[in-house]
Design a protein around this motif. Sequence first.
Motif, PDB file in Angstrom:
ATOM      1  N   HIS A 148       4.761   0.733  -4.790  1.00 15.71           N
ATOM      2  CA  HIS A 148       5.296   1.669  -5.703  1.00 15.71           C
ATOM      3  C   HIS A 148       5.457   0.983  -7.339  1.00 15.71           C
ATOM      4  O   HIS A 148       6.064   0.035  -7.242  1.00 15.71           O
ATOM      5  CB  HIS A 148       6.821   2.145  -5.244  1.00 15.71           C
ATOM      6  CG  HIS A 148       6.995   2.993  -4.134  1.00 15.71           C
ATOM      7  ND1 HIS A 148       7.843   3.247  -3.426  1.00 15.71           N
ATOM      8  CD2 HIS A 148       5.908   3.622  -3.325  1.00 15.71           C
ATOM      9  CE1 HIS A 148       7.586   4.102  -2.448  1.00 15.71           C
ATOM     10  NE2 HIS A 148       6.451   4.087  -2.166  1.00 15.71           N
ATOM     11  N   ASP A 186       6.172  14.055  -3.540  1.00 16.66           N
ATOM     12  CA  ASP A 186       7.363  14.640  -4.343  1.00 16.66           C
ATOM     13  C   ASP A 186       6.615  15.120  -5.500  1.00 16.66           C
ATOM     14  O   ASP A 186       5.594  14.985  -5.966  1.00 16.66           O
ATOM     15  CB  ASP A 186       8.229  13.411  -4.805  1.00 16.66           C
ATOM     16  CG  ASP A 186       9.161  12.964  -3.606  1.00 16.66           C
ATOM     17  OD1 ASP A 186       9.106  13.752  -2.425  1.00 16.66           O
ATOM     18  OD2 ASP A 186       9.888  11.987  -3.566  1.00 16.66           O
ATOM     19  N   SER A 188       6.833  10.478   0.229  1.00 16.82           N
ATOM     20  CA  SER A 188       5.946  10.735  -0.963  1.00 16.82           C
ATOM     21  C   SER A 188       4.854   9.712  -1.040  1.00 16.82           C
ATOM     22  O   SER A 188       5.006   8.549  -0.927  1.00 16.82           O
ATOM     23  CB  SER A 188       6.610  10.639  -2.398  1.00 16.82           C
ATOM     24  OG  SER A 188       5.694  11.170  -3.464  1.00 16.82           O
ATOM     25  N   HIS A 245       6.000   6.474  -9.241  1.00 15.48           N
ATOM     26  CA  HIS A 245       7.097   7.287  -8.727  1.00 15.48           C
ATOM     27  C   HIS A 245       8.257   7.075  -9.468  1.00 15.48           C
ATOM     28  O   HIS A 245       8.565   6.103  -9.925  1.00 15.48           O
ATOM     29  CB  HIS A 245       7.335   6.983  -7.272  1.00 15.48           C
ATOM     30  CG  HIS A 245       8.653   7.995  -6.867  1.00 15.48           C
ATOM     31  ND1 HIS A 245       8.375   9.172  -6.417  1.00 15.48           N
ATOM     32  CD2 HIS A 245       9.789   7.846  -6.756  1.00 15.48           C
ATOM     33  CE1 HIS A 245       9.352   9.743  -5.834  1.00 15.48           C
ATOM     34  NE2 HIS A 245      10.400   8.938  -6.130  1.00 15.48           N
ATOM     35  N   ASP A 280       7.512  14.561  -8.421  1.00 10.48           N
ATOM     36  CA  ASP A 280       7.324  13.513  -9.743  1.00 10.48           C
ATOM     37  C   ASP A 280       6.546  12.365  -9.195  1.00 10.48           C
ATOM     38  O   ASP A 280       6.704  11.323  -9.949  1.00 10.48           O
ATOM     39  CB  ASP A 280       8.814  12.932 -10.210  1.00 10.48           C
ATOM     40  CG  ASP A 280       9.687  12.576  -9.049  1.00 10.48           C
ATOM     41  OD1 ASP A 280       9.119  12.506  -7.756  1.00 10.48           O
ATOM     42  OD2 ASP A 280      10.830  12.006  -9.346  1.00 10.48           O
ATOM     43  N   SER A 281       5.599  12.510  -8.517  1.00 11.88           N
ATOM     44  CA  SER A 281       4.906  11.299  -7.965  1.00 11.88           C
ATOM     45  C   SER A 281       3.416  11.493  -8.064  1.00 11.88           C
ATOM     46  O   SER A 281       2.884  12.695  -8.114  1.00 11.88           O
ATOM     47  CB  SER A 281       4.867  11.180  -6.560  1.00 11.88           C
ATOM     48  OG  SER A 281       6.365  10.663  -6.234  1.00 11.88           O
ATOM     49  N   LEU A 305       1.685   4.042  -5.498  1.00 11.89           N
ATOM     50  CA  LEU A 305       2.089   5.163  -5.942  1.00 11.89           C
ATOM     51  C   LEU A 305       3.105   5.087  -6.986  1.00 11.89           C
ATOM     52  O   LEU A 305       4.025   4.060  -6.982  1.00 11.89           O
ATOM     53  CB  LEU A 305       3.184   5.758  -4.591  1.00 11.89           C
ATOM     54  CG  LEU A 305       3.831   7.144  -4.878  1.00 11.89           C
ATOM     55  CD1 LEU A 305       2.669   8.276  -4.613  1.00 11.89           C
ATOM     56  CD2 LEU A 305       4.816   7.387  -3.965  1.00 11.89           C
TER      57      LEU A 305
END
Length: 311
Positions: free
Chosen positions: A134, A100, A156, A205, A102-103, A203
Amino acid sequence: MAPADFEAKEPHQDVCGVVSAYNPGPENVSNVKWLLRFVSHVVVVDDGSPGDVSQALAEMEDAGAIVVRLSTNSGIARALNVGIKEAVERWGPEWIVTMDQDSRFTGDYVTSALETAASSRDPRSVGMVCAESHNHIPLPTWGDRQEAQIFDPMTSGSLVRTSVFNVVGFFDEGFFIDCVDSEFNARLREHGLRALAGRGCNLEHSLGSARPMKILGWHARVGSKKLFVYYHAPFRVYYITRNSLILARRYAMKQPTWVLRRIYMEIQSNVVRFGFGPNRRKHFVAAVAGVRDALRQKMGKIDDALAARLR
């Protein structure tokens, strides 16, 4: 987004990044530049952004990314499919990492994910390696503890072996936004493939708008930890409701344990959403419309009239 905490020595030549973008801004440009430090090539697919994003896309191209522009908003599934096909046609990589806009991932994520696949007792059955956490919060897993599979991975941060797309197909574009990742994960299992948790793969996110969970004005907490409601816009609640029901119907007989556990998690989310979240009336309208369209097996983009009603 926090700055990356690891400097890659050299981009992985057998991994390409595919980024879905919608109304990208300066932070998203920064994320693409950052991703290019870890992988050999990046394809950015702009999913029909309504605003003028020419500057952001030009900066991504200047950084070395290939930019594909879709004329209309077609959903994340189509955006990823277009990007994956572009990457495979241009470079033929062994792996695709879908992201994504925004990740970001932390540490030596790509190397750790590849090592997780290579060290598996059955590497040929590893179709995908996903984030283990995450924002440093461990994700639900299931299966063998020694080689845990992510219960419901997000697209993502997922490294997908490109040969997998020839076996299971691409992302289902009818889902448009939500549950695209869940459906692909279920289809992966139908073909005897696994989505492993990448050891040490975290990640970063964006979780959207977090609002205090309040009960009669009191900010709910567990011990000293205050609780928050992560807000989804009403149109997203439509997609979440509709697609979750269609997904459950599609795999209820094939993967009943997974479906039941996922329904339980959705019920928990709805209790929080309708009990403590804002904008509950529109969320209710969205959920009812989602149930209706799921019963009709209506897929694709939300109707314009309903979208306007939910704004």
